[in-house]
Design an enzyme around this catalytic site. Sequence first.
Site, PDB file in Angstrom:
ATOM      1  N   ARG A  58       0.867  -1.205   0.006  1.00 56.70           N
ATOM      2  CA  ARG A  58       0.028  -0.064  -0.094  1.00 56.70           C
ATOM      3  C   ARG A  58       0.896   1.140   0.119  1.00 56.70           C
ATOM      4  NH1 ARG A  58      -4.994   1.571   3.706  1.00 56.70           N
ATOM      5  NH2 ARG A  58      -6.059   0.142   2.193  1.00 56.70           N
ATOM      6  N   HIS A  64      -7.741   0.782  -6.075  1.00 54.38           N
ATOM      7  CA  HIS A  64      -7.621  -0.047  -4.909  1.00 54.38           C
ATOM      8  C   HIS A  64      -8.443  -1.174  -5.353  1.00 54.38           C
ATOM      9  CE1 HIS A  64      -7.815  -1.351  -0.777  1.00 54.38           C
ATOM     10  NE2 HIS A  64      -8.645  -0.432  -0.388  1.00 54.38           N
ATOM     11  N   GLN A  67     -10.079  -3.935  -3.056  1.00 50.51           N
ATOM     12  CA  GLN A  67     -11.534  -3.489  -2.688  1.00 50.51           C
ATOM     13  C   GLN A  67     -12.647  -3.763  -3.670  1.00 50.51           C
ATOM     14  OE1 GLN A  67     -12.034  -1.482   0.191  1.00 50.51           O
ATOM     15  NE2 GLN A  67     -14.171  -2.010  -0.084  1.00 50.51           N
ATOM     16  N   ASP A 115     -17.363   6.964  -0.801  1.00 56.56           N
ATOM     17  CA  ASP A 115     -15.918   7.028  -0.053  1.00 56.56           C
ATOM     18  C   ASP A 115     -15.758   8.441   0.561  1.00 56.56           C
ATOM     19  OD1 ASP A 115     -13.390   6.186   0.958  1.00 56.56           O
ATOM     20  OD2 ASP A 115     -12.595   6.333  -1.295  1.00 56.56           O
ATOM     21  N   CYS A 121     -16.521   1.765   1.169  1.00 53.52           N
ATOM     22  CA  CYS A 121     -15.164   0.827   1.471  1.00 53.52           C
ATOM     23  C   CYS A 121     -14.609   0.959   2.942  1.00 53.52           C
ATOM     24  CB  CYS A 121     -13.972   1.134   0.488  1.00 53.52           C
ATOM     25  SG  CYS A 121     -13.534   2.993   0.806  1.00 53.52           S
ATOM     26  N   ARG A 148     -13.493  -8.630   1.972  1.00 56.44           N
ATOM     27  CA  ARG A 148     -11.970  -8.272   1.747  1.00 56.44           C
ATOM     28  C   ARG A 148     -11.374  -9.606   1.998  1.00 56.44           C
ATOM     29  NH1 ARG A 148      -9.888  -3.296   1.949  1.00 56.44           N
ATOM     30  NH2 ARG A 148      -8.069  -4.193   1.032  1.00 56.44           N
TER      31      ARG A 148
HETATM   32  N1   CP Z   1     -11.040  -0.123   2.795  1.00 58.29           N
HETATM   33  C1   CP Z   1      -9.809  -0.178   3.171  1.00 58.29           C
HETATM   34  O1   CP Z   1      -8.761  -0.356   2.412  1.00 58.29           O
HETATM   35  O2   CP Z   1      -9.611  -0.033   4.507  1.00 58.29           O
HETATM   36  P1   CP Z   1      -8.294   0.236   5.229  1.00 58.29           P
HETATM   37  O3   CP Z   1      -7.734   1.480   4.776  1.00 58.29           O
HETATM   38  O4   CP Z   1      -8.529   0.260   6.689  1.00 58.29           O
HETATM   39  O5   CP Z   1      -7.218  -0.884   4.833  1.00 58.29           O
HETATM   40  N1  NVA Z   2     -10.002   6.636  -1.041  1.00 62.68           N
HETATM   41  C1  NVA Z   2      -9.578   6.090   0.325  1.00 62.68           C
HETATM   42  C2  NVA Z   2      -9.911   4.938   0.484  1.00 62.68           C
HETATM   43  C3  NVA Z   2      -9.525   4.312   1.892  1.00 62.68           C
HETATM   44  C4  NVA Z   2      -9.654   2.806   2.002  1.00 62.68           C
HETATM   45  C5  NVA Z   2      -8.240   6.745   0.461  1.00 62.68           C
HETATM   46  O1  NVA Z   2      -7.403   6.403  -0.323  1.00 62.68           O
HETATM   47  O2  NVA Z   2      -7.786   7.231   1.669  1.00 62.68           O
END
Ligand code: CP
Ligand code: NVA
Length: 324
Positions: free
Chosen positions: A102, A129, A132, A224, A264, A292
């Site tokens: 990530r 993502h 997700q 989101d 999400c 997930r």
């Molecule tokens: N939806 C999601 O990716 O959650 P986190 O940021 O907690 O991993």
């Molecule tokens: N769009 C959000 C998603 C988190 C899971 C971010 O990137 O922070």
Amino acid sequence: MFASDFLSIRDFTPAQIRHLLDLACQVKAMPAAYSRSLRGKTLALIFEKPSLRTRVSFDVGIQQLGGFSIYLSPVEINLGKRESVYDVAKNLERMVQGIMIRTFAHKIVDDMAAFASIPVINGLTDYSHPCQAMADYLTIFEAKGRLAGLKLAYVGDGNNVAHSLMFAGAQLGVHVAVAAPDGYEPDRVALDWARKRAAETGGSCTVTNDPTIAVRDADVVYTDAWTSMGQEAEAEVRRKIFLPYQVNAKLFARAKVDAIFMHCLPAHRGEEVTDEVIDSPRSFVFQEAENRLHAQKAIMLELMRDESVAAQEPSATQELELVK
Ligand code: CP
Ligand code: NVA
């Protein structure tokens, strides 16, 4: 071989995306059948941003498949500063059998995959993502019994989550309607790709600035955070711009009467969604979070399992009625 990495939904065919969802359903229904599939394998989890769901679901998921994970926090690696992406890839490939990462720039994930001889999984970048989106369409399939022909309205920021929902929706014949403020629409290249693929699968992808248009006749209403990780300095400005895009009871009521709500997570209650919507019986956010785990177990199996192990497992060829 299925694929060497899981970086973007765009890298796959519609049949491969459907196969991953089929496998996720099977893994969810029969977890014990896969409890030794990744025996002795280790997945490195590189996080340059915070996480609850991604970290826990990958950690628990690989353990349930018989393997192990190692969590590497931002301070440990400090990618590109303490050590180059190339050097990290070349070290990890000698000790672990897969990398979940990530990070910020999508290029870092692409570079990691190019340099490392082991599978790399995108656990969120500024651009996309994909894990997700796999969990999301698994959840929609469970709730609605089908995917092709459904309408998903995404209301809010045209961000990483929106892009992956557009890509996967296009692969699965879903009509994805995005409503975002002027200047916050999804990336043009992402939109063009989704439109082209959707034209082949019977789906569609549209973008508007009007949330009521997107939500009309929707089977799924999705939102989101208005401010994604890394954009914190813009939070106050965004809160004002995005206010008309809040998914509240009034906006949700414009969707179909049996529409479901998805997010999400993490959610910012009172901003992009109100309590009455996220806590309603039509909210699927926690089933979505659980999925997930199942969706990512399917991804890890396809990328990391030895062929001799796969041959002993139940076949996931039972095509679910994802496309009608
Ligand atoms: N939806 C999601 O990716 O959650 P986190 O940021 O907690 O991993
Ligand atoms: N769009 C959000 C998603 C988190 C899971 C971010 O990137 O922070």
